[in-house]
Write a protein that holds these residues in place. Structure first.
Motif, PDB file in Angstrom:
ATOM      1  N   ILE A  61       0.871  -1.178   0.000  1.00 25.92           N
ATOM      2  CA  ILE A  61       0.000   0.000   0.000  1.00 25.92           C
ATOM      3  C   ILE A  61       0.906   1.226   0.000  1.00 25.92           C
ATOM      4  O   ILE A  61       1.806   1.335   0.840  1.00 25.92           O
ATOM      5  N   TYR A 118       1.656  12.313  10.851  1.00 22.24           N
ATOM      6  CA  TYR A 118       0.541  11.669  10.160  1.00 22.24           C
ATOM      7  C   TYR A 118       1.034  10.684   9.106  1.00 22.24           C
ATOM      8  O   TYR A 118       1.934  11.012   8.321  1.00 22.24           O
ATOM      9  N   GLN A 130      -2.979   7.753   4.176  1.00 24.17           N
ATOM     10  CA  GLN A 130      -3.355   6.761   3.180  1.00 24.17           C
ATOM     11  C   GLN A 130      -4.415   7.363   2.264  1.00 24.17           C
ATOM     12  O   GLN A 130      -4.925   8.462   2.516  1.00 24.17           O
ATOM     13  N   GLY A 179      -7.422   8.800   0.530  1.00 27.62           N
ATOM     14  CA  GLY A 179      -8.676   9.345   1.039  1.00 27.62           C
ATOM     15  C   GLY A 179      -8.543  10.161   2.316  1.00 27.62           C
ATOM     16  O   GLY A 179      -9.540  10.701   2.798  1.00 27.62           O
ATOM     17  N   MET A 180      -7.340  10.258   2.865  1.00 21.22           N
ATOM     18  CA  MET A 180      -7.185  10.976   4.132  1.00 21.22           C
ATOM     19  C   MET A 180      -6.852  12.456   3.957  1.00 21.22           C
ATOM     20  O   MET A 180      -6.797  13.192   4.930  1.00 21.22           O
ATOM     21  N   THR A 181      -6.583  12.866   2.724  1.00 24.94           N
ATOM     22  CA  THR A 181      -6.312  14.293   2.508  1.00 24.94           C
ATOM     23  C   THR A 181      -7.260  14.844   1.451  1.00 24.94           C
ATOM     24  O   THR A 181      -7.864  14.093   0.670  1.00 24.94           O
ATOM     25  N   ALA A 182      -7.406  16.144   1.473  1.00 27.09           N
ATOM     26  CA  ALA A 182      -8.171  16.846   0.446  1.00 27.09           C
ATOM     27  C   ALA A 182      -7.412  18.135   0.161  1.00 27.09           C
ATOM     28  O   ALA A 182      -6.431  18.447   0.842  1.00 27.09           O
ATOM     29  N   TYR A 203      -4.932  19.592   2.821  1.00 23.70           N
ATOM     30  CA  TYR A 203      -5.201  19.520   4.250  1.00 23.70           C
ATOM     31  C   TYR A 203      -5.663  18.116   4.643  1.00 23.70           C
ATOM     32  O   TYR A 203      -6.062  17.305   3.798  1.00 23.70           O
ATOM     33  N   LEU A 204      -5.594  17.878   5.952  1.00 26.85           N
ATOM     34  CA  LEU A 204      -6.001  16.577   6.480  1.00 26.85           C
ATOM     35  C   LEU A 204      -7.525  16.512   6.508  1.00 26.85           C
ATOM     36  O   LEU A 204      -8.174  17.362   7.127  1.00 26.85           O
ATOM     37  N   ALA A 205      -8.083  15.547   5.802  1.00 24.28           N
ATOM     38  CA  ALA A 205      -9.542  15.427   5.743  1.00 24.28           C
ATOM     39  C   ALA A 205     -10.057  14.350   6.685  1.00 24.28           C
ATOM     40  O   ALA A 205     -11.234  14.335   7.058  1.00 24.28           O
ATOM     41  N   SER A 206      -9.165  13.437   7.057  1.00 23.78           N
ATOM     42  CA  SER A 206      -9.596  12.337   7.929  1.00 23.78           C
ATOM     43  C   SER A 206      -8.368  11.744   8.597  1.00 23.78           C
ATOM     44  O   SER A 206      -7.273  11.783   8.028  1.00 23.78           O
ATOM     45  N   THR A 207      -8.541  11.239   9.784  1.00 22.60           N
ATOM     46  CA  THR A 207      -7.421  10.569  10.458  1.00 22.60           C
ATOM     47  C   THR A 207      -7.589   9.052  10.318  1.00 22.60           C
ATOM     48  O   THR A 207      -8.653   8.570   9.900  1.00 22.60           O
ATOM     49  N   GLU A 208      -6.559   8.349  10.677  1.00 21.22           N
ATOM     50  CA  GLU A 208      -6.573   6.888  10.546  1.00 21.22           C
ATOM     51  C   GLU A 208      -7.785   6.275  11.258  1.00 21.22           C
ATOM     52  O   GLU A 208      -8.476   5.414  10.715  1.00 21.22           O
ATOM     53  N   ARG A 255     -11.320   6.543   9.381  1.00 22.77           N
ATOM     54  CA  ARG A 255     -11.553   5.943   8.070  1.00 22.77           C
ATOM     55  C   ARG A 255     -12.652   4.893   8.188  1.00 22.77           C
ATOM     56  O   ARG A 255     -12.923   4.374   9.277  1.00 22.77           O
ATOM     57  N   HIS A 285      -7.627  17.270  14.686  1.00 19.12           N
ATOM     58  CA  HIS A 285      -6.640  17.150  13.608  1.00 19.12           C
ATOM     59  C   HIS A 285      -7.145  17.581  12.227  1.00 19.12           C
ATOM     60  O   HIS A 285      -6.372  18.111  11.431  1.00 19.12           O
ATOM     61  N   GLY A 327      -1.325  -5.706   4.643  1.00 20.12           N
ATOM     62  CA  GLY A 327      -2.130  -5.643   5.867  1.00 20.12           C
ATOM     63  C   GLY A 327      -2.060  -4.294   6.557  1.00 20.12           C
ATOM     64  O   GLY A 327      -2.650  -4.112   7.626  1.00 20.12           O
ATOM     65  N   GLY A 328      -1.323  -3.344   5.986  1.00 23.49           N
ATOM     66  CA  GLY A 328      -1.260  -1.999   6.562  1.00 23.49           C
ATOM     67  C   GLY A 328      -0.146  -1.796   7.569  1.00 23.49           C
ATOM     68  O   GLY A 328      -0.098  -0.765   8.235  1.00 23.49           O
TER      69      GLY A 328
END
Lengths: 198, 235
Positions: free
Chosen positions: A43, A53, A56, A58-61, B42-47, B50, B77, B93-94
């Protein structure tokens, strides 16, 4: 399906359906894939330089923000020229008749090609077809979608059919005796693919 | 990519010259007249926010919980500006990789089907200040070249002193007179496509010249694609 390219030349209209053409459709492609210890595809992620941070998919925009950090919707924004003047939004030219102008073939060499379309003739005027067959090149205005500037496209014909090349003009300088221009480093090229032209 | 290259003329003489990407018209920027507008990532979502993480934490059907409590938004965040990052690879597996990944090269055909998987084959650069770009003697009339090849990138070739001025002006004059472009190549015989950097994309190079008195423009047009119809797909 996109609307056709419609061209007017010497009072007669011609129209063409278009399909984007790229290198992979002609020659295939080559891609390098990283594998983990178990042979599974890795990945791809990004780690911020401060290590805070792990990003992965989808986590940024991304977006536009004003001086106070407020997010701006794209519909609030306008295209601006170098002097800050507002530019008019130009609609797509597809389905709208554009005037085709015969140009010297060398004019195409003053453009870098950004997009290539394979054209299928819906109806081609005989005079235009004859001149294309003789090797002439025609220039016309082109926008696939609405945009703040009108792009330049060229219509050509060869043994394989009709093609439309959309390009960006280059502004080369004249080299003169006694004057040496200091060349900036050209931009990097991407690296992949095979080559089978000849 | 080197900005200095060695190039030969019809007589096989070579000289060191410089290349540069010609300027383009300034790009249109998006903004508000009279205001400074910035574009940023910018950060749209954190781990933990998701979809997969929320599913594991809240169960499969968590739609109502999204409405009630906004668990998908980490206010601490989200919205932070993301600056420079480094690419990292994770296992399927991440997990972090503890050794460099092995790399496989996948070749696909024009119809999208996979042809083969193999160990990567590295490609050396063949354009620099040591290996000359060679004049092949093979000319194409411009009227044919523009209908046969796609030129997606061009470099301007320029002199670095009086001697190379004469050298390049003579090349430009010859090509302008013939209304032709000259195929140039890399390698010992000039038969190879040009590769400007290791594992870079091989391109065919074509020199084009324009002359206006004692001024000249010598362009190296690069093409990695012909203008032709894709092979029909098999039924």
């Amino acid at each position: 399906m996109a609307k056709p390219i419609v061209l007017e030349f010497e009072g007669a209209q011609s129209s063409f359906d278009l399909a984007k053409l790229d290198r992979a459709r002609l020659y295939g492609a080559r891609k390098r894939i990283p594998l983990d210890q178990s042979g599974q595809t890795c990945i791809k992620a990004s780690l911020t330089t401060d290590g805070l941070y792990l990003l992965q998919s989808g986590m940024t925009a991304q977006g536009y923000f004003d001086e106070d950090g407020r997010w701006l919707q794209r519909s609030q924004l306008s295209g601006l020229d170098v002097d800050g003047n507002v530019l008019e939004l130009r609609p797509s030219t597809l389905g709208v008749c554009q005037t085709a102008v015969a140009v010297d073939p060398s004019e195409l060499l003053r453009y870098t090609t950004d997009a290539i379309y394979l054209l299928e003739a819906i109806g081609v005027d005989g005079a235009l077809d004859a001149r294309l067959g003789a090797g002439e090149v025609f220039r016309f205005g082109f926008n696939y979608g609405s945009d703040f500037h009108l792009e330049t496209a060229f219509l050509i014909k060869n043994a394989d059919g009709y093609f439309c090349l959309v390009g960006t003009p280059m502004l080369p300088i004249w080299s003169e005796p006694g004057r040496v221009e200091l060349a900036a480093n050209p931009e990097e090229t991407s690296d992949d693919l095979d080559f089978e032209m000849f | 990519m080197a900005s200095t290259i060695r190039i030969t003329n019809a007589a096989g003489r070579d000289g060191m010259v410089q290349v540069a990407t010609p300027a383009r018209e300034p790009e249109i920027v998006m903004g508000l007249p009279g205001y400074t507008v910035g574009f940023r990532r910018y950060l749209a979502s954190t781990e933990g926010c998701r979809g997969e993480s929320l599913g594991a934490k809240l169960g499969e059907d968590y739609s109502q919980q999204l409405i009630d409590g906004d668990p998908e938004v980490d206010l601490e965040h989200v919205g932070r500006t993301i600056g420079e990052t480094n690419t990292v690879y994770l296992t399927a597996g991440g997990e972090f990789l503890h050794c460099p990944p092995s790399v496989v090269e996948v070749i696909t055909l024009a119809d999208g089907s996979e042809k083969e998987r193999r160990a990567p084959v590295d490609l050396d650069a063949n354009v620099d200040d040591e290996h000359p770009v060679r004049w092949t003697g093979r000319k194409f009339p411009i009227v044919d070249a523009v209908r046969r090849f796609v030129f997606r990138r061009s470099l301007q070739v320029m002199h670095v002193d009086g001697v190379t001025y004469d050298f390049l002006h003579a090349i430009a004059t010859e090509l302008a007179k013939d209304k032709s472009v000259m195929l140039v190549g890399g390698g010992a015989k000039g038969a190879e496509p040009l590769v400007f950097q290791a594992n870079g994309r091989p391109c065919r190079g074509f020199l084009e010249g324009r002359v206006d008195g004692d001024r000249y423009q010598l362009m190296l047009h690069l093409s990695d694609m012909e203008l032709k119809r894709p092979a029909p797909k098999e039924a």
